[in-house]
Motif scaffolding. Structure first.
Motif, PDB file in Angstrom:
ATOM      1  N   SER A   1       0.756  -1.091  -0.079  1.00  0.00           N
ATOM      2  CA  SER A   1      -0.114  -0.031   0.161  1.00  0.00           C
ATOM      3  C   SER A   1       0.861   1.137   0.213  1.00  0.00           C
ATOM      4  O   SER A   1       1.833   1.136   0.621  1.00  0.00           O
ATOM      5  CB  SER A   1      -0.966   0.045   1.066  1.00  0.00           C
ATOM      6  OG  SER A   1      -1.655   1.336   1.427  1.00  0.00           O
TER       7      SER A   1
ATOM      8  N   ALA B   1      -6.961  -7.695  -1.448  1.00  0.00           N
ATOM      9  CA  ALA B   1      -6.284  -7.330  -0.008  1.00  0.00           C
ATOM     10  C   ALA B   1      -6.534  -6.072   0.111  1.00  0.00           C
ATOM     11  O   ALA B   1      -6.604  -5.023  -0.871  1.00  0.00           O
ATOM     12  CB  ALA B   1      -4.617  -7.538  -0.232  1.00  0.00           C
TER      13      ALA B   1
ATOM     14  N   ARG C   1      -6.186  -1.792   0.951  1.00  0.00           N
ATOM     15  CA  ARG C   1      -4.974  -0.870   0.817  1.00  0.00           C
ATOM     16  C   ARG C   1      -4.732  -0.386   2.353  1.00  0.00           C
ATOM     17  O   ARG C   1      -4.885   0.612   2.487  1.00  0.00           O
ATOM     18  CB  ARG C   1      -5.550  -0.061  -0.345  1.00  0.00           C
ATOM     19  CG  ARG C   1      -5.496  -0.436  -1.588  1.00  0.00           C
ATOM     20  CD  ARG C   1      -5.886   0.755  -2.529  1.00  0.00           C
ATOM     21  NE  ARG C   1      -5.590   0.103  -3.868  1.00  0.00           N
ATOM     22  CZ  ARG C   1      -4.648  -0.171  -4.510  1.00  0.00           C
ATOM     23  NH1 ARG C   1      -3.502   0.122  -4.225  1.00  0.00           N
ATOM     24  NH2 ARG C   1      -5.023  -0.816  -5.847  1.00  0.00           N
ATOM     25  N   LEU C   2      -4.133  -1.067   3.078  1.00  0.00           N
ATOM     26  CA  LEU C   2      -3.821  -0.811   4.394  1.00  0.00           C
ATOM     27  C   LEU C   2      -2.402  -1.135   4.585  1.00  0.00           C
ATOM     28  O   LEU C   2      -2.010  -2.357   4.373  1.00  0.00           O
ATOM     29  CB  LEU C   2      -4.817  -1.161   5.345  1.00  0.00           C
ATOM     30  CG  LEU C   2      -6.232  -1.124   5.239  1.00  0.00           C
ATOM     31  CD1 LEU C   2      -6.788  -2.039   6.259  1.00  0.00           C
ATOM     32  CD2 LEU C   2      -6.331   0.555   5.815  1.00  0.00           C
TER      33      LEU C   2
ATOM     34  N   GLU D   1       1.756  -4.152   3.739  1.00  0.00           N
ATOM     35  CA  GLU D   1       1.436  -5.429   2.996  1.00  0.00           C
ATOM     36  C   GLU D   1      -0.125  -5.922   3.431  1.00  0.00           C
ATOM     37  O   GLU D   1      -0.301  -5.634   4.606  1.00  0.00           O
ATOM     38  CB  GLU D   1       2.289  -6.484   3.032  1.00  0.00           C
ATOM     39  CG  GLU D   1       3.858  -6.240   2.427  1.00  0.00           C
ATOM     40  CD  GLU D   1       4.792  -7.372   2.565  1.00  0.00           C
ATOM     41  OE1 GLU D   1       4.768  -8.249   1.604  1.00  0.00           O
ATOM     42  OE2 GLU D   1       5.338  -7.691   3.724  1.00  0.00           O
ATOM     43  N   GLY D   2      -0.610  -6.600   2.497  1.00  0.00           N
ATOM     44  CA  GLY D   2      -1.921  -6.988   2.814  1.00  0.00           C
ATOM     45  C   GLY D   2      -1.987  -8.495   2.229  1.00  0.00           C
ATOM     46  O   GLY D   2      -1.760  -8.596   1.047  1.00  0.00           O
TER      47      GLY D   2
ATOM     48  N   SER E   1      -5.516 -11.488   1.720  1.00  0.00           N
ATOM     49  CA  SER E   1      -7.050 -11.789   2.217  1.00  0.00           C
ATOM     50  C   SER E   1      -7.274 -12.928   1.307  1.00  0.00           C
ATOM     51  O   SER E   1      -7.138 -13.217   0.176  1.00  0.00           O
ATOM     52  CB  SER E   1      -7.766 -10.448   1.868  1.00  0.00           C
ATOM     53  OG  SER E   1      -9.075 -10.872   2.448  1.00  0.00           O
TER      54      SER E   1
ATOM     55  N   THR F   1      -8.228 -11.815   6.916  1.00  0.00           N
ATOM     56  CA  THR F   1      -7.416 -10.492   5.871  1.00  0.00           C
ATOM     57  C   THR F   1      -6.132 -10.326   6.961  1.00  0.00           C
ATOM     58  O   THR F   1      -6.454 -10.227   8.283  1.00  0.00           O
ATOM     59  CB  THR F   1      -8.444  -9.477   5.981  1.00  0.00           C
ATOM     60  OG1 THR F   1      -9.207  -9.879   5.306  1.00  0.00           O
ATOM     61  CG2 THR F   1      -7.465  -8.464   5.371  1.00  0.00           C
TER      62      THR F   1
ATOM     63  N   VAL G   1      -2.791  -7.828   7.677  1.00  0.00           N
ATOM     64  CA  VAL G   1      -2.049  -6.670   7.326  1.00  0.00           C
ATOM     65  C   VAL G   1      -0.927  -6.358   7.947  1.00  0.00           C
ATOM     66  O   VAL G   1      -0.986  -6.505   9.112  1.00  0.00           O
ATOM     67  CB  VAL G   1      -2.992  -5.220   7.408  1.00  0.00           C
ATOM     68  CG1 VAL G   1      -2.360  -4.148   7.116  1.00  0.00           C
ATOM     69  CG2 VAL G   1      -4.405  -5.726   6.610  1.00  0.00           C
TER      70      VAL G   1
ATOM     71  N   THR H   1       1.911  -3.681   9.153  1.00  0.00           N
ATOM     72  CA  THR H   1       2.387  -2.467   9.200  1.00  0.00           C
ATOM     73  C   THR H   1       3.734  -2.427   9.760  1.00  0.00           C
ATOM     74  O   THR H   1       3.686  -2.403  11.153  1.00  0.00           O
ATOM     75  CB  THR H   1       1.359  -1.341   9.824  1.00  0.00           C
ATOM     76  OG1 THR H   1       1.581  -0.093  10.014  1.00  0.00           O
ATOM     77  CG2 THR H   1       0.568  -1.937  11.058  1.00  0.00           C
TER      78      THR H   1
ATOM     79  N   VAL I   1      -6.398  -2.137  12.450  1.00  0.00           N
ATOM     80  CA  VAL I   1      -4.821  -1.889  11.776  1.00  0.00           C
ATOM     81  C   VAL I   1      -4.692  -0.246  12.528  1.00  0.00           C
ATOM     82  O   VAL I   1      -3.642  -0.241  12.980  1.00  0.00           O
ATOM     83  CB  VAL I   1      -4.961  -1.853  10.291  1.00  0.00           C
ATOM     84  CG1 VAL I   1      -3.737  -1.101   9.908  1.00  0.00           C
ATOM     85  CG2 VAL I   1      -4.980  -3.106   9.855  1.00  0.00           C
TER      86      VAL I   1
END
Length: 227
Positions: free
Chosen positions: A37, A168, A170-171, A174-175, A177, A194, A196, A198, A220
């Motif tokens: 993202s 996935a 957009r957070l 990387e994501g 799902s 899912t 994520v 960060t 998140v």
């Protein structure tokens, strides 16, 4: 080919059955299941302790009225036999030591709707170096979606698992799902999962698809901002 192990090979179904999850790093996550993202949020730069992660979990006020937190369940170690999916069979062998995603820093919360069934959602937080998180989570998702359908025997219960990549979010950095359908006899249930990353924290939200979509961004954000 059959592989029997005490390690559970998925992040969601086996969490529902009370078993554990293992992972081993690979070079790249699956391109179809993972995305990066352009989010402007600055990621956490250092791995966090389990105690710090527990403070960043969603609570009842975050999930919504009518939801109660489930008490922690004792960990089970049922024998698991995976068939019809070589990637998962291989992963199981390498992860036979067990452990919840093999990241020592972790925290988990699960919630259920008190007014009825089929409305559960759970959150797991993990922390490690960015590379270890990226490769470890990526490998699990890649292995699970490498086979459209496979069979699992958990203890004495046969389960048919059908997997499907999902977009996935957009957070974070990387994501991943996916949608998983679990069929036992004539009963089927669909779980969305899912994950994520960060920085040095990975947020995994699993449960009813609508609940996952409704709460993953909040999870998140709270994992990133909480002190």
């Amino acid at each position: 080919m059959r592989l029997r192990t005490t390690t559970v090979l998925s992040l969601s179904f086996f969490a529902l059955t009370g078993c554990s999850v293992g992972s081993t790093p690979v070079t790249h996550p699956a391109p179809s299941a993972a995305m990066r993202s352009d989010s402007g949020n600055a990621p956490v730069s250092e791995p966090l302790s389990s105690a710090a992660l527990s403070k960043r979990l969603l609570d009842e006020s975050d999930v919504g009225e009518g939801y109660a937190r489930k008490p922690g369940q004792p960990q089970r170690h049922d024998d698991v036999t995976v068939t019809d999916c070589p990637a998962l069979e291989k992963l199981g062998g390498e992860a036979a030591a067990g452990g919840s995603l093999a990241f020592p820093r972790r925290a988990k919360a699960s919630f259920t709707y008190t007014g009825g069934s089929g409305s559960d959602v759970s959150e797991e937080l993990y922390s490690d170096t960015e590379d270890k998180l990226s490769t470890g989570v990526g490998r699990i998702f890649e292995a699970m979606t490498s086979c459209r359908t496979y069979q699992v025997l958990v203890g004495s219960t046969p389960v048919t698992v059908t997997t499907q990549n999902a977009p996935a979010p957009r957070l974070g950095d990387e994501g991943w799902s996916q949608l998983l359908t679990f069929t036992v006899g004539r009963r089927s249930s669909v779980v969305k999962q899912t994950a994520v990353r960060t920085g040095t924290v990975v947020v995994v939200v699993s449960g009813s698809p609508g609940l996952v979509d409704a709460h993953v961004a909040k999870a998140v954000d709270k994992a990133h901002r909480a002190g």
